[in-house]
Design a protein around this motif. Structure first.
Motif, PDB file in Angstrom:
ATOM      1  N   ALA A 188       0.839  -1.205   0.000  1.00 44.45           N
ATOM      2  CA  ALA A 188       0.000   0.000   0.000  1.00 44.45           C
ATOM      3  C   ALA A 188       0.871   1.251   0.000  1.00 44.45           C
ATOM      4  CB  ALA A 188      -0.934  -0.011   1.213  1.00 44.45           C
ATOM      5  N   TRP A 189       1.946   1.219   0.738  1.00 40.21           N
ATOM      6  CA  TRP A 189       2.843   2.377   0.788  1.00 40.21           C
ATOM      7  C   TRP A 189       3.489   2.614  -0.576  1.00 40.21           C
ATOM      8  CZ3 TRP A 189       3.574   6.194   4.070  1.00 40.21           C
ATOM      9  CH2 TRP A 189       4.696   7.005   3.905  1.00 40.21           C
ATOM     10  N   ARG A 190       3.940   1.533  -1.184  1.00 37.49           N
ATOM     11  CA  ARG A 190       4.608   1.653  -2.482  1.00 37.49           C
ATOM     12  C   ARG A 190       3.647   2.068  -3.593  1.00 37.49           C
ATOM     13  NH1 ARG A 190       7.976  -3.896  -1.929  1.00 37.49           N
ATOM     14  NH2 ARG A 190       9.699  -3.081  -0.701  1.00 37.49           N
ATOM     15  N   ARG A 191       2.405   1.612  -3.478  1.00 39.92           N
ATOM     16  CA  ARG A 191       1.425   1.867  -4.535  1.00 39.92           C
ATOM     17  C   ARG A 191       0.271   2.730  -4.042  1.00 39.92           C
ATOM     18  NH1 ARG A 191       1.374  -4.164  -7.113  1.00 39.92           N
ATOM     19  NH2 ARG A 191       3.536  -4.120  -7.782  1.00 39.92           N
ATOM     20  N   GLY A 192       0.573   3.573  -3.092  1.00 34.82           N
ATOM     21  CA  GLY A 192      -0.459   4.411  -2.489  1.00 34.82           C
ATOM     22  C   GLY A 192      -1.198   5.278  -3.471  1.00 34.82           C
ATOM     23  N   ASP A 193      -0.565   5.608  -4.579  1.00 32.16           N
ATOM     24  CA  ASP A 193      -1.235   6.432  -5.582  1.00 32.16           C
ATOM     25  C   ASP A 193      -2.378   5.681  -6.263  1.00 32.16           C
ATOM     26  OD1 ASP A 193       0.691   4.714  -6.731  1.00 32.16           O
ATOM     27  OD2 ASP A 193       0.885   5.993  -8.505  1.00 32.16           O
ATOM     28  N   ARG A 194      -2.392   4.365  -6.133  1.00 36.66           N
ATOM     29  CA  ARG A 194      -3.450   3.546  -6.734  1.00 36.66           C
ATOM     30  C   ARG A 194      -4.607   3.275  -5.760  1.00 36.66           C
ATOM     31  NH1 ARG A 194       0.289  -0.994  -9.706  1.00 36.66           N
ATOM     32  NH2 ARG A 194       1.430   0.455 -11.029  1.00 36.66           N
ATOM     33  N   MET A 195      -4.395   3.589  -4.487  1.00 42.01           N
ATOM     34  CA  MET A 195      -5.443   3.342  -3.496  1.00 42.01           C
ATOM     35  C   MET A 195      -6.582   4.336  -3.691  1.00 42.01           C
ATOM     36  SD  MET A 195      -5.413   3.394   0.698  1.00 42.01           S
ATOM     37  CE  MET A 195      -3.919   2.494   0.833  1.00 42.01           C
ATOM     38  N   PRO A 196      -7.813   3.839  -3.813  1.00 41.25           N
ATOM     39  CA  PRO A 196      -8.949   4.748  -3.981  1.00 41.25           C
ATOM     40  C   PRO A 196      -9.080   5.701  -2.793  1.00 41.25           C
ATOM     41  CG  PRO A 196      -9.592   2.485  -4.447  1.00 41.25           C
ATOM     42  CD  PRO A 196      -8.215   2.435  -3.859  1.00 41.25           C
ATOM     43  N   ALA A 197      -9.585   6.877  -3.063  1.00 41.91           N
ATOM     44  CA  ALA A 197      -9.726   7.904  -2.025  1.00 41.91           C
ATOM     45  C   ALA A 197     -10.890   7.609  -1.094  1.00 41.91           C
ATOM     46  CB  ALA A 197      -9.896   9.276  -2.671  1.00 41.91           C
ATOM     47  N   GLU A 198     -11.948   7.037  -1.604  1.00 40.89           N
ATOM     48  CA  GLU A 198     -13.140   6.757  -0.808  1.00 40.89           C
ATOM     49  C   GLU A 198     -12.830   5.615   0.163  1.00 40.89           C
ATOM     50  OE1 GLU A 198     -15.817   4.098  -0.888  1.00 40.89           O
ATOM     51  OE2 GLU A 198     -16.648   5.370   0.679  1.00 40.89           O
ATOM     52  N   PRO A 199     -13.140   5.757   1.459  1.00 39.44           N
ATOM     53  CA  PRO A 199     -12.741   4.767   2.467  1.00 39.44           C
ATOM     54  C   PRO A 199     -13.204   3.335   2.186  1.00 39.44           C
ATOM     55  CG  PRO A 199     -13.485   6.764   3.543  1.00 39.44           C
ATOM     56  CD  PRO A 199     -13.763   6.939   2.082  1.00 39.44           C
ATOM     57  N   GLU A 200     -14.438   3.144   1.730  1.00 38.76           N
ATOM     58  CA  GLU A 200     -14.914   1.772   1.470  1.00 38.76           C
ATOM     59  C   GLU A 200     -14.200   1.164   0.268  1.00 38.76           C
ATOM     60  OE1 GLU A 200     -16.582  -1.685   2.423  1.00 38.76           O
ATOM     61  OE2 GLU A 200     -16.682   0.124   3.641  1.00 38.76           O
ATOM     62  N   GLN A 201     -13.936   1.962  -0.738  1.00 40.64           N
ATOM     63  CA  GLN A 201     -13.187   1.481  -1.899  1.00 40.64           C
ATOM     64  C   GLN A 201     -11.734   1.178  -1.510  1.00 40.64           C
ATOM     65  OE1 GLN A 201     -14.294   0.792  -5.065  1.00 40.64           O
ATOM     66  NE2 GLN A 201     -16.317   1.053  -4.145  1.00 40.64           N
ATOM     67  N   ALA A 202     -11.160   2.003  -0.646  1.00 40.06           N
ATOM     68  CA  ALA A 202      -9.794   1.764  -0.160  1.00 40.06           C
ATOM     69  C   ALA A 202      -9.748   0.455   0.620  1.00 40.06           C
ATOM     70  CB  ALA A 202      -9.327   2.925   0.709  1.00 40.06           C
ATOM     71  N   ARG A 203     -10.775   0.202   1.418  1.00 38.48           N
ATOM     72  CA  ARG A 203     -10.854  -1.055   2.184  1.00 38.48           C
ATOM     73  C   ARG A 203     -10.873  -2.253   1.246  1.00 38.48           C
ATOM     74  NH1 ARG A 203     -12.538  -3.260   6.959  1.00 38.48           N
ATOM     75  NH2 ARG A 203     -13.938  -5.036   6.857  1.00 38.48           N
ATOM     76  N   MET A 204     -11.702  -2.201   0.202  1.00 39.71           N
ATOM     77  CA  MET A 204     -11.770  -3.313  -0.750  1.00 39.71           C
ATOM     78  C   MET A 204     -10.435  -3.467  -1.481  1.00 39.71           C
ATOM     79  SD  MET A 204     -15.760  -3.149  -2.062  1.00 39.71           S
ATOM     80  CE  MET A 204     -15.344  -2.121  -3.396  1.00 39.71           C
TER      81      MET A 204
END
Length: 175
Positions: free
Chosen positions: A49-65
Motif C-alpha cells: 500500500a505504501w509503495r502503490r499508495g497512488d493507486r489506493m482509492p480515495a473513498e474509504p470503502e473502496q480503499a478497504r476493498m
C-alpha cells in the motif's frame, strides 16, 4: 532540524491503516497456521500500500476493498513461496539421503563436547577457523568483531580446549 511535511497520500495510507488493520489481521489470522505469519502478512500488505499508495482509492470503502485485494494477493504469494520452499526442502532432503554418512568417532564427539563447553563466542570462532577454513581476520569479520578481539578470544579458546582435551589425551594442533 526541519520536519518534513506529510503528504496527503501518507495521511490517506495512515487513515486506511487505522481503519482496516485489525480486520486485515483477522483475515490473515483465519488463513494461516502461525499467528506471527498473520502479522508479517499484514506488514507486507501495508508495504505494498505504501509503495502503490497512488493507486489506493480515495473513498474509504473502496480503499478497504482495495486493501483486501492486496491482502489476498500477498497471501497467495506467501502460499506459493511456502510451496516452493517445501519442494526445495524435499529435494534437498532426498539428495542428502543419497550421500554417504560421515563416520563420527569418539574423538570427534569429544572435540564437539569440548567446543560446547567453552563460551559460544569462542567456540564459533574456533569452528570458523578450524572447521570452515577461514583465516582469523576473516572469522573476525564474519562475527563482526575486531581482529584483536578475535585473537584474544581465539587464544583463550585454545587454552581452554587444550585443558579440556588433555583429559581425553588429545593434543591441540594449530593448522
Amino acid at each position: 532540524m526541519r520536519r518534513r511535511r506529510r503528504s496527503a497520500q501518507e495521511d490517506h495510507i495512515e487513515s486506511a491503516y487505522l481503519a482496516n488493520a485489525a480486520d486485515l489481521l483477522s483475515y490473515f489470522g483465519r488463513r494461516v497456521q502461525i499467528p506471527a505469519d498473520a502479522a508479517d502478512l499484514l506488514s507486507e500488505t501495508f508495504l505494498v500500500a505504501w509503495r502503490r499508495g497512488d493507486r489506493m482509492p480515495a473513498e474509504p470503502e473502496q480503499a478497504r476493498m482495495w486493501l483486501f485485494g492486496v491482502a489476498r494477493r500477498v497471501l497467495a504469494n506467501a502460499a506459493r513461496g511456502a510451496i516452493r520452499h517445501s519442494d526445495l526442502t524435499h529435494k534437498l532432503r532426498a539428495h542428502l539421503e543419497t550421500l554417504p554418512t560421515e563416520h563420527v568417532d569418539t574423538e570427534t564427539l569429544d572435540i564437539r563436547a569440548a567446543l560446547d563447553a567453552i563460551p559460544a563466542d569462542q567456540s564459533e570462532l574456533v569452528r570458523l577457523v578450524l572447521w570452515d577454513g577461514f583465516t582469523l581476520p576473516d572469522a573476525a569479520t564474519i562475527l563482526g568483531i575486531s581482529e584483536s578481539t578475535a585473537r584474544g578470544r581465539y587464544q583463550r579458546a585454545r587454552t581452554q580446549l587444550r585443558e579440556l582435551l588433555r583429559e581425553h589425551e588429545y593434543e591441540w594442533r594449530t593448522p
